[in-house]
Design an enzyme around this catalytic site. Sequence first.
Site, PDB file in Angstrom:
ATOM      1  NE  ARG A  64      21.014  10.829 159.669  1.00  0.00           N
ATOM      2  CZ  ARG A  64      21.758  10.413 160.702  1.00  0.00           C
ATOM      3  NH1 ARG A  64      22.190  11.262 161.613  1.00  0.00           N
ATOM      4  NH2 ARG A  64      22.075   9.145 160.800  1.00  0.00           N
ATOM      5  CB  SER A 121      21.235   6.090 151.642  1.00  0.00           C
ATOM      6  OG  SER A 121      21.000   7.273 152.355  1.00  0.00           O
ATOM      7  CE  LYS A 130      23.979   5.499 158.636  1.00  0.00           C
ATOM      8  NZ  LYS A 130      22.601   5.280 158.907  1.00  0.00           N
TER       9      LYS A 130
HETATM   10  N1  TZP Z   1      25.204   8.534 156.564  1.00  0.00           N
HETATM   11  C1  TZP Z   1      26.368   7.996 156.228  1.00  0.00           C
HETATM   12  S1  TZP Z   1      27.644   8.685 157.080  1.00  0.00           S
HETATM   13  C2  TZP Z   1      26.614   9.743 157.902  1.00  0.00           C
HETATM   14  C3  TZP Z   1      25.310   9.521 157.496  1.00  0.00           C
HETATM   15  C4  TZP Z   1      24.132  10.224 157.982  1.00  0.00           C
HETATM   16  C5  TZP Z   1      27.089  10.718 158.921  1.00  0.00           C
HETATM   17  C6  TZP Z   1      27.776  11.906 158.320  1.00  0.00           C
HETATM   18  O1  TZP Z   1      28.209  12.772 159.336  1.00  0.00           O
HETATM   19  P1  TZP Z   1      29.622  13.500 159.305  1.00  0.00           P
HETATM   20  O2  TZP Z   1      29.728  14.164 160.647  1.00  0.00           O
HETATM   21  O3  TZP Z   1      29.559  14.503 158.200  1.00  0.00           O
HETATM   22  O4  TZP Z   1      30.661  12.433 159.092  1.00  0.00           O
END
Ligand code: TZP
Length: 216
Positions: A46, A117, A146
Amino acid sequence: MARISSDKMRDYLKVYFIAGSPNSTNPLPQVLQQAIEGGVTLFQFREKGKDHLQGKDKEALGKGLKKICKDNNIPFIVNDDVDLAITLDADGVHVGQDDGNVAAIRERIGDRILGVSAHNYEEAVQALADGADYLGVGPVFPTDTKADAEDVCGPDFIAELREQGIHVPIVAIGGITESNADQVVSGKADGMSVISAITKAEDPTVAAKNLLRVWK
Ligand code: TZP
Ligand code: MG
């Protein structure tokens, strides 16, 4: 080739590592190798966020990461970028709600793994009708990774989806750490996906091992 079975998909979702170069201060190939040594079951490339790579640089990094996955027998999934997934002959693609028509993406990628998602029952049902092999649901906990994440839904939201009749493979995402991962398991997810719990860990191998242990 045929579409992946739900049982196999559930196995791959257990400790689902997501990363791109902006998530890590150490080189990503090194972090991925260490995470695999700890037992991560799938990797999603990603490449998003500040100073993310593009074009040939992104492709070159992806190619290297895919080789590491292949050498270690774990699936290599590309986030959003269907063209890159096809160029790299990735094992699959993961898309969000705003990343294009899911049915058209399924057409393009054939039997490769397709993750989508979903944030509510309606999105889940539509994603499955359009050909998703698994759903990503979250953020289950607050996350700093995010910026544009939806509202936190909590790990029990997945149990609610189960009660509504969604029995396909589901991976939880968002703010999952060694200290709250047990709530993901009791919330009826099939797997946990993490970025920072591994990329920001002092030792990615130990971090992955500790997440895997929660399933045992
Ligand atoms: N989609 C929803 S939360 C997120 C994504 C890509 C980020 C997740 O990252 P982390 O560091 O595991 O909270
Ligand atoms: Mg997306």
